[in-house]
Design an enzyme around this catalytic site. Sequence first.
Site, PDB file in Angstrom:
ATOM      1  CG  HIS A  87      54.816 -34.337  51.478  1.00 27.23           C
ATOM      2  ND1 HIS A  87      55.314 -35.131  50.476  1.00 27.23           N
ATOM      3  CD2 HIS A  87      55.321 -33.092  51.261  1.00 27.23           C
ATOM      4  CE1 HIS A  87      56.097 -34.399  49.683  1.00 27.23           C
ATOM      5  NE2 HIS A  87      56.106 -33.167  50.130  1.00 27.23           N
ATOM      6  CG  ASP A 108      54.875 -30.039  45.405  1.00 27.52           C
ATOM      7  OD1 ASP A 108      54.421 -29.028  45.967  1.00 27.52           O
ATOM      8  OD2 ASP A 108      55.967 -30.574  45.727  1.00 27.52           O
ATOM      9  CG  ASP A 131      57.573 -27.362  45.261  1.00 25.39           C
ATOM     10  OD1 ASP A 131      56.945 -27.815  44.290  1.00 25.39           O
ATOM     11  OD2 ASP A 131      57.500 -27.847  46.410  1.00 25.39           O
TER      12      ASP A 131
HETATM   13 ZN   LIG Z   1      56.802 -29.550  47.178  1.00 21.34          ZN
END
Ligand SMILES: [Zn+2]
Length: 309
Positions: free
Chosen positions: A128, A165, A246
Site C-alpha cells: 500500500h 493479497d 488475507d
Molecule cells: Zn491485505
Amino acid sequence: MSRTAFISHSDCWLHSMGSMHPESPDRLTEILDQIKGSGLDGLLDMREDVPQATLEQLYRAHSPAYVEELFEISPEQGLRHLDPDTAMTPHTLKAALRAAGAGVMATELVLAGTVHNAFCAVRPPGHHAERLRAMGFCFFNNVAVATRHALDVCGLERISIIDFDVHHGNGTENIFVADPRVQMLSFFQHPLYPYCGNKSTAPNMHNTAFPAGTRGDKVRELLSHVWLPALAEHQPQMLFISAGFDAHYEDDMASMGLVDADFAWISKELRQWADAHCGGRLVSMLEGGYSLPALGRSVLAHVRALADI
Ligand SMILES: [Zn+2]
C-alpha cells in the site's frame, strides 16, 4: 539445484502498533512456528543476516523527500500516526529498513544463483505504500524497492509482480503505472480498502476485482486464463510475489473464500512458470494475512510450493 531461501530479521518483530492491532509481530511468530514445527527449516536456506535498505535503494521507489520525512518524524517514544491504521513507533524505521533490505538481498541471492528462489518473512508489509506516502500498515514498498533494484542495478529489463493479497496493491500500482518494464497481475476484493484499482489504469496493470464471497475456483480460473497468457506476453525475466494471505476464508479482514490448498496451488503454478520460463527466478515477500492459524498454514503451503517439497 540450490535451495529456497527463507529470509527474516529480528528487527521485524520490534515494530508493534499496539496489542489490538492486527498487523502484529505475532504474525511472524506464527509463521516461524509453522516452518520450524514442520521441520521445513532444515530443508530451507534460513537467513537472518539482512542488511538495512540504503537510502539509494529506497529512492528508486520513493521520493527522497518522503523517505527523509519518515526519518524526521520517527518518534522517540509512543506512536506517531500517519493514517488511522498506520503508526510509527521508535522501532518502525528499523523494521521497515530490514523489510525493504530483505527484498534487495533476496533479489541478489536469486540473481547470483546462490539460491533458487526466496521468501521474505518480513514486516511491516509494503504494497500500500505509494511513492509519496505511507498507508495501510505500509511504509516502504518492499516489492517495489526490490523490483527497481533488479531493473536498475542488476540489469534486468522485464519483471512481473503478482499480488494475491485480498487488498489492492495501490502502492505498487502507483510506483509502476508509468514503467512498462514492469507488469502487475493482481486480484483483490472490491469494494474493500483501499477502494481503488477496479478501473484499469494502464496496459501494464492487470487488476481483477472480485466480489465478497469469491472462492478459490475463480482465482484458479483467473491464473490459468488471464495471468499465464499475460506472463507469456510480457516475458518477464523474474517474478516477484506480493504474498498476502488475507483472502483466506478464516481471515476476517475481508470476505473471500480461499483455503490453504488454493495458496499451495497458486504458488506451485507460479513457481513452475518461473522454472519453465525465467530460470526459476522468483522472490516472494509477505504482505497481509491476519488470521494467525490460517496465515501460518498458508505460508507453510506457499514456501513448500516454492521449494517443491
Ligand atoms: Zn491485505
